[in-house]
Motif scaffolding. Structure first.
Motif, PDB file in Angstrom:
ATOM      1  N   GLU A  28      75.231 -39.197  54.734  1.00  0.00           N
ATOM      2  CA  GLU A  28      74.340 -38.915  53.615  1.00  0.00           C
ATOM      3  C   GLU A  28      72.916 -38.744  54.110  1.00  0.00           C
ATOM      4  N   HIS A  95      69.594 -37.907  47.363  1.00  0.00           N
ATOM      5  CA  HIS A  95      70.537 -38.150  48.449  1.00  0.00           C
ATOM      6  C   HIS A  95      71.709 -37.181  48.315  1.00  0.00           C
ATOM      7  N   HIS A  97      75.963 -36.231  48.739  1.00  0.00           N
ATOM      8  CA  HIS A  97      77.325 -36.743  48.664  1.00  0.00           C
ATOM      9  C   HIS A  97      78.213 -35.862  49.535  1.00  0.00           C
ATOM     10  N   SER A 105      77.813 -42.458  41.907  1.00  0.00           N
ATOM     11  CA  SER A 105      78.937 -43.367  42.135  1.00  0.00           C
ATOM     12  C   SER A 105      78.617 -44.723  41.507  1.00  0.00           C
ATOM     13  N   ASP A 108      75.881 -46.206  43.399  1.00  0.00           N
ATOM     14  CA  ASP A 108      74.584 -45.631  43.022  1.00  0.00           C
ATOM     15  C   ASP A 108      74.025 -46.345  41.789  1.00  0.00           C
TER      16      ASP A 108
HETATM   17 ZN   LIG Z   1      75.470 -41.523  45.841  1.00  0.00          ZN
END
Ligand SMILES: [Zn+2]
Length: 156
Positions: A28, A95, A97, A105, A108
């Protein structure tokens, strides 16, 4: 349903986020979004904000850099310092994925703060794909999608 949030991003900055995600693939990438929150000036509709500059960060989580984006306290301080030097604020974080959809997610959600914009770019087999933005609701239970408006304003 709450007001629709909007994030204004130039073509160049959108490209830089995508490129950062491609460069760090299969890990990431992450960074800060520096800009201005123009909620009080926006008469057209919901709150909107503008990203003026990026502040790329190093993903420091070496246990699982593939799917564990985390911003440290030092990152926040450094991003804020850099923003202030340019007369800007930290308005969010981005960020990537790797090989996953551009959706927040569970991790997250648990590591996000309200107010900030969270831009996520999906990078599939090393090629940048969808880019989305989200804001954590005040109750921290869920995210609201934020519309990304690309390139309709000149960067200052
Ligand atoms: Zn994420």
């Amino acid at each position: 349903m709450a007001e629709q949030f909007q994030l204004n991003l130039s073509h160049e900055l959108a490209e830089r986020i995508r490129r950062h995600g491609a460069e760090t693939f299969p890990h990431e990438c992450c960074g800060a979004l520096l800009g201005r929150d123009s909620a009080f000036e926006d008469r057209a509709g919901g709150p909107s904000r503008e990203v003026i500059e990026l502040f790329p960060l190093i993903n420091r989580r070496d246990d699982s850099p593939r799917n564990r984006f985390a911003v440290t306290a030092e990152d926040v301080l450094e991003a804020e310092k850099t923003a202030r030097q340019q007369g800007l604020d930290v308005v969010g974080w981005y960020h990537s994925h790797p090989d996953h959809p551009a959706r927040p997610s569970q991790f997250d959600r648990e590591h996000a703060w309200p107010w900030y914009s969270y831009v996520i770019v999906s990078v599939l087999s090393g090629t940048p794909a969808d880019m989305t933005s989200w804001r954590l609701n005040d109750d921290r239970q869920d995210y609201s999608p934020e519309r990304i408006e690309i390139g309709n304003r000149a960067a200052v």
